[in-house]
Motif scaffolding. Structure first.
Motif, PDB file in Angstrom:
ATOM      1  N   TYR A 261       0.821  -1.205   0.000  1.00 50.03           N
ATOM      2  CA  TYR A 261       0.000   0.000   0.000  1.00 50.03           C
ATOM      3  C   TYR A 261       0.860   1.262   0.000  1.00 50.03           C
ATOM      4  N   LYS A 274      -5.043   9.254  -1.812  1.00 49.85           N
ATOM      5  CA  LYS A 274      -5.901   8.102  -1.563  1.00 49.85           C
ATOM      6  C   LYS A 274      -5.060   6.838  -1.444  1.00 49.85           C
ATOM      7  N   ARG A 276      -3.980   3.198  -2.005  1.00 46.86           N
ATOM      8  CA  ARG A 276      -4.109   2.250  -3.100  1.00 46.86           C
ATOM      9  C   ARG A 276      -3.098   1.111  -2.916  1.00 46.86           C
ATOM     10  N   TYR A 287      -1.720   0.396  -9.946  1.00 44.77           N
ATOM     11  CA  TYR A 287      -2.372   0.610  -8.653  1.00 44.77           C
ATOM     12  C   TYR A 287      -3.833   0.211  -8.715  1.00 44.77           C
ATOM     13  N   LYS A 289      -7.593  -0.434  -6.219  1.00 48.52           N
ATOM     14  CA  LYS A 289      -8.321  -0.085  -4.999  1.00 48.52           C
ATOM     15  C   LYS A 289      -8.178  -1.204  -3.981  1.00 48.52           C
ATOM     16  N   LYS A 297      -6.610   0.432 -11.594  1.00 48.08           N
ATOM     17  CA  LYS A 297      -7.221   1.752 -11.765  1.00 48.08           C
ATOM     18  C   LYS A 297      -6.334   2.645 -12.632  1.00 48.08           C
TER      19      LYS A 297
END
Length: 378
Positions: A261, A274, A276, A287, A289, A297
């Motif tokens: 992450y 954010k 990811r 990357y 979600k 994404k």
């Protein structure tokens, strides 16, 4: 008696210190301190545990703690890792993956069982049926939307140069046809939560797709893994006839350089960062979600230093996007900078090291083509 014991101990130390025996016979880990007194090989702790599960083939002792009889030491002296390798690895196919100590348990266990229990490599032509360029069977596939694993029929064809899977066992038309030259396969027991979990990645419209699979039988899932490598190897032999086998072998399936992450912000670098899941597959930084998402994404191409790519510790002064993790990384590309943050300094340093490893390598002609495709993306 004491003299005999001291002579035995001295002989054990002597054979243990031979250069051939200073690495584990099965995974190459340095400083093995176990040995099989029925096979005559020196083993690390982890591989010795696998040998313990095949007692009819291999019986082990600690080189540091256990008592060794003189005849056992004599056998080690006659055998050793080099002799065992010449016997049990005499005909390992070029495409076959030889696990190292950092690989997962199922890969190492099936390598050990293939060598000593099934003796697959002692004679030419003893390899499983997939070496004929065709493999078919049922694997459990994770659903893209619901995350449920369901049985699916898979077909791997060297002649067709592809991997297919079918929704129903008797279906005539495949759900997906994947060109074998875009496929990568890597074991992911921790990510999938299954000891035999395998991740298949492939390219569609120059974008990465993921399929997560498993089979209850460790031998079968490792056979699928090596079957993919076999078909890829033969495909490359045709496509690059003058390239050496060792060079072609290096182009087969590969483990990801790093996963984990990080937080990222958008291209304007004013949006909130954010969280990811990132995967660095050589020059592709993808990357997601969620780690088990079927589609990335987004993807970032990581080129070489000589073409304007760099990795910097920290974020640019005045970064406006709000972030919660304090350890920043900036990836510099010819087109824009990408900003990330890591939760810990250790994560930050590991990611920086992985990026530098890629950036310091010159780009191949194929990678120039990949870079051009990235630049054409909307």
């Amino acid at each position: 008696m004491a003299t005999e014991d001291s002579r035995t101990v001295k002989g054990l130390k002597e054979v243990w210190s031979r250069e051939e025996n200073t690495l584990c016979a099965d995974c190459g880990k340095p400083d093995p301190d176990w040995a099989s007194y029925t096979l005559g090989v020196f083993l690390c702790l982890s591989c010795s545990g696998i040998h313990r599960n095949i007692p009819d083939i291999s019986k082990i002792k600690s080189l540091k703690v256990d008592h060794w009889d003189e005849d056992e030491v004599q056998f080690l002296m006659q055998q050793g890792n080099a002799v065992a390798k010449a016997t049990y690895e005499a005909h390992v196919p070029t495409y076959y993956y030889r696990p190292v100590h950092t690989d997962c348990l199922v890969l190492r266990e099936q390598w050990i069982r293939a060598k000593y229990e099934r003796k697959e490599f002692t004679q030419p032509g003893k390899q499983p049926q997939y070496s004929n360029g065709l493999k078919e069977g049922v694997l459990w596939k994770r659903g893209r939307d619901n995350g449920q694993y369901l049985p699916r029929r898979f077909l791997l064809s060297e002649r067709g140069g592809c991997l297919k899977y079918f929704i129903k066992h008797d279906a005539k038309e495949p759900k997906i046809v994947v060109k074998i030259d875009t496929v990568n396969a890597t074991f992911q027991p921790e990510k999938t939560g299954n000891p035999n979990g395998l991740q298949i990645t492939y390219l569609k419209d120059n974008k990465t797709r993921n399929i997560f699979l498993y089979h209850e039988d460790g031998k079968e899932i490792v056979n699928w893994f090596n079957a993919i490598r076999a078909v890829q190897f033969h495909y490359l032999k045709v496509a690059f006839p003058v390239t050496s086998d060792q060079e072609l072998k290096s182009r087969l399936t590969r483990n990801f350089l790093k996963e984990g992450y990080m937080e990222k912000t958008g291209p304007r670098q004013k949006e909130p960062f954010k969280r990811r899941w990132f995967t660095l597959d050589h020059r592709r930084l993808m990357y997601f979600k969620d780690p088990l998402d079927a589609f990335a994404k987004g993807e970032v191409f990581v080129g070489s230093r000589e073409h304007g790519y760099a990795v910097l510790q920290g974020l640019p002064t005045g970064t406006q996007g709000s972030f919660t993790w304090p350890h920043g990384i900036t990836i510099v590309t010819p087109d824009r900078n990408y900003l990330f943050t890591c939760e810990t300094e250790r994560d930050q340093q590991e990611w920086i090291a992985a990026f530098r490893h890629v950036i310091e390598q010159p780009m191949t002609p194929q990678e120039y083509a990949i870079e051009a495709c990235f630049k054409l993306k909307p």
